[in-house]
Scaffold this motif. Structure first.
Motif, mmCIF file in Angstrom:
data_model
loop_
_atom_site.group_PDB
_atom_site.id
_atom_site.type_symbol
_atom_site.label_atom_id
_atom_site.label_comp_id
_atom_site.label_asym_id
_atom_site.label_seq_id
_atom_site.Cartn_x
_atom_site.Cartn_y
_atom_site.Cartn_z
ATOM 1 N N GLU A 145 11.880 35.392 80.202
ATOM 2 C CA GLU A 145 13.108 36.159 80.415
ATOM 3 C C GLU A 145 14.374 35.358 80.153
ATOM 4 O OE1 GLU A 145 11.732 35.009 84.696
ATOM 5 O OE2 GLU A 145 10.885 35.315 82.690
ATOM 6 N N ARG A 146 14.283 34.008 80.201
ATOM 7 C CA ARG A 146 15.483 33.188 79.995
ATOM 8 C C ARG A 146 15.744 32.882 78.523
ATOM 9 N NH1 ARG A 146 14.544 28.347 81.564
ATOM 10 N NH2 ARG A 146 12.323 28.555 81.980
ATOM 11 N N SER A 183 15.457 36.868 66.865
ATOM 12 C CA SER A 183 15.317 36.371 68.233
ATOM 13 C C SER A 183 14.187 37.105 68.948
ATOM 14 C CB SER A 183 16.622 36.576 69.000
ATOM 15 O OG SER A 183 16.848 37.970 69.211
ATOM 16 N N GLY A 187 15.743 35.175 75.734
ATOM 17 C CA GLY A 187 15.884 36.367 74.909
ATOM 18 C C GLY A 187 16.616 36.144 73.599
ATOM 19 N N ASN A 188 17.564 35.212 73.567
ATOM 20 C CA ASN A 188 18.365 34.984 72.362
ATOM 21 C C ASN A 188 17.785 33.900 71.449
ATOM 22 O OD1 ASN A 188 20.339 36.914 73.040
ATOM 23 N ND2 ASN A 188 21.374 35.445 74.404
ATOM 24 N N ARG A 189 16.686 33.278 71.856
ATOM 25 C CA ARG A 189 16.117 32.195 71.051
ATOM 26 C C ARG A 189 15.358 32.771 69.868
ATOM 27 N NH1 ARG A 189 12.913 27.289 73.849
ATOM 28 N NH2 ARG A 189 14.993 27.142 74.812
ATOM 29 N N LEU A 190 15.532 32.155 68.690
ATOM 30 C CA LEU A 190 14.809 32.597 67.502
ATOM 31 C C LEU A 190 13.311 32.362 67.684
ATOM 32 C CD1 LEU A 190 17.043 31.274 64.565
ATOM 33 C CD2 LEU A 190 16.968 33.575 65.534
ATOM 34 N N GLN A 193 14.077 49.058 77.823
ATOM 35 C CA GLN A 193 14.732 48.063 78.674
ATOM 36 C C GLN A 193 13.873 47.723 79.888
ATOM 37 O OE1 GLN A 193 17.261 46.299 77.923
ATOM 38 N NE2 GLN A 193 17.934 47.420 76.102
ATOM 39 N N ASP A 197 14.517 39.032 71.582
ATOM 40 C CA ASP A 197 14.966 40.404 71.820
ATOM 41 C C ASP A 197 14.942 41.241 70.548
ATOM 42 O OD1 ASP A 197 15.345 40.365 74.561
ATOM 43 O OD2 ASP A 197 17.404 39.647 74.424
ATOM 44 N N GLU A 198 15.329 40.638 69.428
ATOM 45 C CA GLU A 198 15.343 41.394 68.166
ATOM 46 C C GLU A 198 13.932 41.765 67.722
ATOM 47 O OE1 GLU A 198 19.475 39.581 66.216
ATOM 48 O OE2 GLU A 198 17.551 38.528 65.951
ATOM 49 N N ARG A 215 10.846 45.715 78.548
ATOM 50 C CA ARG A 215 11.284 44.384 78.130
ATOM 51 C C ARG A 215 11.406 43.472 79.339
ATOM 52 N NH1 ARG A 215 15.451 41.539 79.015
ATOM 53 N NH2 ARG A 215 16.138 39.895 77.576
ATOM 54 N N ARG A 219 12.879 44.662 70.042
ATOM 55 C CA ARG A 219 13.581 45.914 69.746
ATOM 56 C C ARG A 219 13.068 46.530 68.437
ATOM 57 N NH1 ARG A 219 17.735 48.341 71.877
ATOM 58 N NH2 ARG A 219 18.256 46.578 73.216
#
Length: 658
Positions: free
Chosen positions: A140-141, A107, A143-146, A127, A109-110, A130, A113
């Motif tokens: 910012e909306r 994602s 973060g979890n998308r691959l 943080q 975020d991944e 980011r 990180r």
């Protein structure tokens, strides 16, 4: 409220003399065996500067970036980054390579990180950064998308975020916006301007010379050497030429007439280039040469209009490289004597090559294409333009029979059904967005393969293959493995492979992505030659300067065609007025005005701002007052015509807001 050209000598907002040299390059050489990739270049880049390094494929730009990033050592010369060797400055240097450096199965975020861990960024600091950079990139909306599910523009923004997580002082960007749509490209450059304001030093390479005009200074690189360095104003002044836009009721005759008088050396005409419904003519003296051009064209009873406009960075770049003798030759296609057989069940549509009526495509619950209507005639170049994800490639695949529509009708070469039958396939050419060549075959093996696929007669195969090799500048290198070719050369070979069978209809999906300006110019001369011989061409591109070559175009937004017309017509129909301001602290002024205007109406071009205003008489006094209150007085302003990029962004944004 328009200024004369003599009043347009704007001073750059960035002053190297008041800054510290962050990058120093002296006598840099790099050899790979017998090949000299970089041959004794010198330049300096200053703190907070956006420095453009531009040049054709194979100029040595990527090698220079790799040395600056500490990836490889120089053969000879002195290179300092932050007063250290590049290798010792790597922790404070961010580097975006031409290829995506993301993990597509992780994602957003991944990915961030992971990079933060490599750069040893503490979690609390990570943080904060980011949040800062994802907000700056409008990610910012998500973060979890691959990463693999992001559009090209979003991937590039994420790659930039990854480079910024360690908060580098120097940012190296090697063609960061190739294949990215105009809206995302403008947003990307707004981010770079904001980073520059914070003191980040940026070196960027780009094949898009309209966006390179946003750099504070620009270096022109060719065959491993830097030919010229300066601000845009300095490069224009040193060119010593002026540009005329010529429009006519017969573009072909006008072009030939101007080329004839240019070759006679009786005028100051230095270059003539067709752009769809107009010609760009570079001359030594606008007033004198304009009068001679008018006189020559009136002898042919041509109806013309001539307007003087500023020279562009592309004019500078092309002129300099042509002086070096690097202009690719235009070699006419070795045509057969056969004529196109345009069968049609309806005589009224005999010149209709491609048509779509209420064309729709749905994938599951997602409607990718929504009721597209378009018609393209034989001999016409039609541009289908849109942001990433607008539905262009899906539409092309349906139009050429590679994908079945959910509903609606397609007419292709007179056929309404069974678009995949061999007879239809032999009459079309298709160059996909991704390379259509086999990397593990040689160049000539690829071309022989496509001769067989397209059914080129055996007697004509040698002449067609020889034409591709000569056009691509690969004579004597035909046995090279295709995977070793630079991207621009691959694109040229792929184009050649798609037209060897002399198609009646040609589909080109981003054919010049990543191709340098001289090669792009050659592409379009070939495309225009095919169109003049009766071929219908449908092309997509993210480079709107080259979209001016199209006779007509359609803008797609979210699966719909929201505007159609010629380039001149689309620009003329834009509501409001485009105003250019010259102002100190242009980035600060841009940030302020975006609080009071829709952000897309404000764009930054170096020391200038472009504003799209609804009502000049009402809006400009309010803008002036806002800037005056912030101690940001306007130094100069003028009204300017809409570019196709300005029109595209306005149309897209208004369609989204509906």
């Amino acid at each position: 409220m328009s200024l004369t050209l003599s009043e347009q000598n704007f001073s750059p907002a960035f002053s190297p003399s008041s800054s510290t040299a962050v990058i120093q390059v002296q006598g840099l050489h790099k050899r790979y065996g017998r090949l000299a990739a970089v041959r004794g270049i010198d330049f300096e880049v200053y703190a907070g500067e956006i420095f453009g390094l531009i040049g054709p494929d194979g100029a040595g730009k990527t090698t220079t970036f790799q040395i600056l990033a500490g990836v490889m050592e120089a053969t000879m010369g002195n290179v300092q980054v932050l007063n250290r060797s590049p290798r010792n400055a790597r922790l404070e240097t961010g580097y975006l390579t031409q290829q995506f450096s993301l993990y597509l199965d992780l994602s957003i975020d991944e990915n961030l990180r992971y990079v933060a861990g490599l750069r040893q960024v503490p979690d609390r600091v990570f943080q904060e950064r980011r949040a800062k950079y994802l907000k700056l990139m409008n990610l910012e909306r998500f973060g979890n998308r691959l990463a693999g599910q992001l559009s090209g523009g979003m991937k590039q923004k994420l790659a930039l975020c990854c480079a910024l997580v360690s908060q580098p002082q120097v940012l190296l960007l090697d063609e960061p916006t190739t294949g990215v749509d105009p809206v995302s490209r403008r947003e990307f450059w707004d981010v770079l301007a904001a980073l520059s304001k914070e003191g980040v030093t940026i070196v960027v390479a780009t094949p898009y010379l309209d966006e390179a005009e946003r750099c504070h200074r620009i270096a022109l690189m060719y065959e491993g050497q830097i030919q010229q360095t300066g601000t845009l104003a300095e490069l224009r002044a040193n060119l010593g030429l002026q540009r005329l836009e010529v429009r006519s009721n017969d573009i072909t005759l006008t072009e030939q007439t101007l080329l004839d008088i240019a070759s006679s050396n009786t005028t100051g005409i230095q270059d003539v280039q067709t752009f769809g419904d107009r010609l760009d003519v570079l001359v030594k003296n606008a007033q004198t040469d304009k009068a001679q051009i008018q006189s020559a064209l009136r002898q042919h009873n041509l109806q013309i209009t001539i307007q003087q406009t500023e020279t562009t960075l592309e004019n500078v770049f092309v002129s300099r490289l042509r002086q070096q003798g690097s202009d690719p030759p235009f070699i006419p296609f070795p045509r057969s004597l056969r004529k196109h057989s345009r069968s049609s069940s309806n005589p009224q549509t005999s010149n209709l090559a491609i048509a779509a009526h209420n064309l729709k495509k749905t994938f599951g619950t997602f409607q990718s294409v929504k009721g597209v209507e378009l018609e393209i005639q034989y001999g016409e170049i039609y541009g289908l333009l849109g942001a990433n994800g607008a539905g262009k490639t899906t539409t092309i695949k349906m139009l050429c029979g590679l994908l079945s529509p959910t509903s609606g009708e397609v007419i292709l070469a007179g056929q309404r059904n069974n678009l995949r039958n061999p007879e239809v396939r032999r009459r079309i050419g298709y160059m996909s967005q991704k390379f259509t060549l086999y990397d593990d075959l040689s160049v000539v093996q690829n071309l022989e393969f496509y001769c067989g696929v397209y059914g080129v007669p055996t007697s004509q195969r040698r002449s067609r293959i020889d034409w591709v090799l000569a056009t691509c500048g690969l004579v004597g290198q035909e046995d090279m493995i295709t995977g070793r070719l630079p991207g621009g050369w691959k694109q040229r070979v792929a184009f050649g492979a798609s037209v060897m069978h002399e198609p009646e209809i040609l589909f080109l999906d981003e054919p010049t992505s990543g191709v340098d300006p001289l090669a792009r110019r050659q592409f379009w001369r070939l495309i225009e030659d095919f169109a003049r011989q009766g071929t219908a061409v449908l092309v997509t591109t993210h480079y709107l300067e080259e979209a001016e070559h199209c006779h007509r175009m359609g803008f797609m937004v979210a699966g719909e065609v929201v505007a159609q017309g010629s380039p001149s017509q689309i620009k003329a129909e834009q509501p409001g007025q485009l105003v250019e301001l010259v102002i100190d602290q242009a980035q600060t002024a841009s940030d302020l005005l975006k609080l009071h205007l829709e952000p897309w109406r404000v764009s930054l071009f170096g020391d200038r701002l472009h504003l799209v205003l609804n009502n000049l008489d009402q809006d400009l006094p309010r803008i002036r007052a806002l800037l005056q209150d912030a101690d940001l007085p306007i130094r100069r302003f003028r009204t300017i015509p809409f570019s196709l990029e300005d029109a595209f962004i306005g149309i897209v944004q208004r369609a989204i807001e509906r």
